[in-house]
Design a protein around this motif. Structure first.
Motif, mmCIF file in Angstrom:
data_model
loop_
_atom_site.group_PDB
_atom_site.id
_atom_site.type_symbol
_atom_site.label_atom_id
_atom_site.label_comp_id
_atom_site.label_asym_id
_atom_site.label_seq_id
_atom_site.Cartn_x
_atom_site.Cartn_y
_atom_site.Cartn_z
ATOM 1 N N GLU A 1 -60.600 -26.466 60.251
ATOM 2 C CA GLU A 1 -60.317 -26.642 58.989
ATOM 3 C C GLU A 1 -62.376 -26.308 58.440
ATOM 4 O OE1 GLU A 1 -57.147 -29.284 57.032
ATOM 5 O OE2 GLU A 1 -55.491 -27.655 58.629
ATOM 6 N N VAL A 2 -61.906 -26.305 56.706
ATOM 7 C CA VAL A 2 -62.997 -26.651 56.830
ATOM 8 C C VAL A 2 -62.327 -27.212 54.866
ATOM 9 C CG1 VAL A 2 -62.871 -24.194 54.987
ATOM 10 C CG2 VAL A 2 -65.591 -25.425 55.741
ATOM 11 N N ALA A 3 -63.885 -27.983 54.447
ATOM 12 C CA ALA A 3 -63.866 -28.418 52.945
ATOM 13 C C ALA A 3 -64.628 -28.581 52.768
ATOM 14 C CB ALA A 3 -63.358 -30.062 53.254
ATOM 15 N N VAL A 4 -65.045 -27.925 51.136
ATOM 16 C CA VAL A 4 -66.478 -27.501 50.868
ATOM 17 C C VAL A 4 -66.653 -28.830 49.624
ATOM 18 C CG1 VAL A 4 -67.705 -25.958 49.048
ATOM 19 C CG2 VAL A 4 -66.021 -24.948 50.530
ATOM 20 N N LEU A 5 -68.173 -29.562 49.617
ATOM 21 C CA LEU A 5 -68.044 -30.483 48.695
ATOM 22 C C LEU A 5 -68.855 -30.659 47.659
ATOM 23 C CD1 LEU A 5 -67.207 -33.678 48.364
ATOM 24 C CD2 LEU A 5 -69.845 -33.598 49.876
ATOM 25 N N ARG A 6 -68.424 -30.607 46.684
ATOM 26 C CA ARG A 6 -70.201 -30.061 45.196
ATOM 27 C C ARG A 6 -70.573 -31.513 44.237
ATOM 28 N NH1 ARG A 6 -70.195 -28.192 39.961
ATOM 29 N NH2 ARG A 6 -71.763 -26.787 39.707
ATOM 30 N N GLN A 7 -71.604 -31.767 44.329
ATOM 31 C CA GLN A 7 -71.724 -32.676 43.020
ATOM 32 C C GLN A 7 -70.900 -34.171 43.889
ATOM 33 O OE1 GLN A 7 -72.412 -31.270 39.697
ATOM 34 N NE2 GLN A 7 -73.947 -30.068 39.958
ATOM 35 N N GLY A 8 -70.609 -33.947 44.786
ATOM 36 C CA GLY A 8 -69.250 -35.414 44.870
ATOM 37 C C GLY A 8 -68.113 -35.238 45.119
#
Length: 263
Positions: free
Chosen positions: A219-226
């Motif tokens: 699985e993948v989680a994408v993080l942007r500016q917290g």
């Protein structure tokens, strides 16, 4: 985030650096989780908060709000011996293996300390040290040498061996291949995958490289500016690309083969 059950999870996690007017919120109510025996890839640009999640999980950075759970148990409220015991179940391998290894200790001493923090005797734990070195494809004779005598890729293997010597259930790999050249990077990635399967590990794999994350993750989680902007099975996230930030990240890397999935 209670269903499906996760081995390791962060729920509505908020982390703030500094105080007063200098306070800066680094994580804004982040929720994500990794199932037992799987790898969650956490990806985002530099400064997105990826490493802060890793250090918050192991208790280096205090949590302003939310919680970290392991098998459903809230780690953020634990203290003393109970916290120390739980922390051994989750081991962090950082980007810079040289910084994480004491240059005055031989490799054998460093691994023996992980095996037994009270009596870190390399000779007493020689068989365990040799076994963990061989597990990461290094010769047992490496135990007699110091970290500076090894290449970057070898030092990263030593750092992995040290983490494994604690016999954890969860490994957090924080940008551990980012400083390696392509061929060495592939060797370390293949080693991690082999170890995950053979030792039944759960892994949080952190990287800025979408190609690497897609190759190693379930699985993948994408993080942007917290903030998490995507989270799901790797095939679903990469096929639908709901968030424009994820599309931009993917467009910035070369085409690569999709990770093989079980039939």
């Amino acid at each position: 985030m209670t269903t499906p059950p996760y081995k390791l999870a962060v729920e509505d996690l908020t982390v703030v650096f500094g105080h007063g007017k200098r306070a800066r919120t680094v994580l804004h109510g982040v929720s994500l989780g990794v199932r037992a025996g799987q790898t969650l890839g956490l990806v985002g640009e530099s400064g997105s908060g990826k490493s802060t999640i890793a250090t918050a999980i192991v208790g280096v950075h205090p949590v302003r709000a939310g919680r970290v759970t392991l098998d459903g148990e809230d780690l953020t409220g634990l203290r003393g011996g109970r916290l120390a015991a739980v922390r051994r179940r989750v081991q962090l391998v950082s980007q810079d293996p040289y910084a994480s290894l004491n240059p005055r200790m031989t490799v054998g001493q460093a691994i023996a300390e992980a095996v037994d923090p009270v009596r870190a005797d390399a000779s007493k734990h020689a068989s365990a040290v040799k076994r963990w070195l061989e597990t990461v494809a290094l010769d047992g004779s490496a135990a007699q040498r110091y970290p500076h005598e090894f290449s970057g890729g070898q030092r990263q293997r030593i750092a992995v061996a040290r983490a494994l010597a604690v016999e954890p259930e969860v490994i957090i790999a924080d940008e551990i291949t980012s400083a390696l050249d392509a061929s060495v990077q592939a060797e370390v990635l293949n080693l991690l995958e082999e170890l995950r399967r053979s030792l039944s590990l759960t892994m949080l794999f952190i990287s800025h490289d979408l190609a690497v994350v897609r190759h190693v993750s379930d699985e993948v989680a994408v993080l942007r500016q917290g903030e998490v902007v995507e989270h799901g099975p790797v095939r679903d996230v990469y096929r639908t690309l709901q968030h424009p930030y994820t599309r931009r990240l993917l467009a910035s890397v070369p085409t690569f083969e999709e990770k093989e999935q079980p039939a």
